[in-house]
Design a protein around this motif. Structure first.
Motif: not given
Length: 214
Positions: A21, A18-19
């Motif tokens: 990554t 979600c970030d």
């Protein structure tokens, strides 16, 4: 320090958190290379058609340049929204998407490579930069010697003033086909050429001229 060759780098093995990554998964077919070894051979070729480097698919040779090819295909598919299809029966080594991308690059029409579903929600300068870095053209070169190392790719991407370290080479010509049936569609322009070959040694070519207004 040992180096890892994944050998099956493809979208299904890339996990995006979600970030934003990125994580690479499924190392079941991965191999290691020691610092003093540049390449190895195997009799058991694993991987997914469309992402496998030519020298690995044909001769079982793998090296650090093997995943570079797969990475180039991944980025090319991300930009275009298309799959890279290998036309095995016509002696294809890199895939139709790489061939179309090369034609578009040659004509300086890289903006036509972008997935139309994106509309105008992208920075064309970034797309052109990714294409020029050859995340599709240099990384996806047939000869591993012509591909950059991933450290060089990262350096080029992080540079604000970037230029191609070399001219991408044209993919080798396809054969006239063999037994069975293959269809090749060239979408690199408003003219679409479809070539159909069959075991009956019949060759049929169909050309569609697309109305620019459509």
């Amino acid at each position: 320090m040992l180096s890892i060759v994944h050998r099956d780098l493809k979208p299904n093995n890339i996990i995006l958190e979600c970030d934003m990554t990125l994580n690479i998964s499924d190392f079941g077919s991965a191999k290691t290379l020691s610092p003093d070894v540049t390449e190895e051979h195997t009799c058991r070729v694993v991987g997914t058609s469309g992402y496998i480097a030519p020298e690995y698919a044909s001769r079982g040779v793998y090296s650090l340049k093997t995943d570079v090819f797969s990475f180039g295909i991944l980025v090319l598919e991300t930009i275009s929204g298309r799959k890279n299809t290998i036309l095995d029966k016509r002696g294809d080594t890199v895939g139709d998407l790489v061939r179309d991308a090369w034609c578009i690059w040659k004509d300086r029409r890289l903006h036509e490579l972008v997935d139309r579903s994106l509309g105008h929600g992208y920075d064309i300068a970034e797309v052109v930069m990714y294409a020029q870095v050859a995340l599709l053209l240099l990384c996806a070169q047939e000869d591993p010697v012509d591909r950059p190392a991933m450290t060089d790719v990262a350096a080029m991407l992080s540079s604000e003033s970037m230029s191609l370290p070399m001219e991408p080479k044209e993919p080798s010509a396809l054969s006239e086909g063999g037994a069975g049936e293959d269809t090749y569609i060239n979408r690199s322009s408003r003219t679409i050429d479809i070539t159909i070959t069959s075991s009956a040694t019949v060759l049929t070519r169909v050309r569609f001229i697309i109305d620019p207004e459509v």
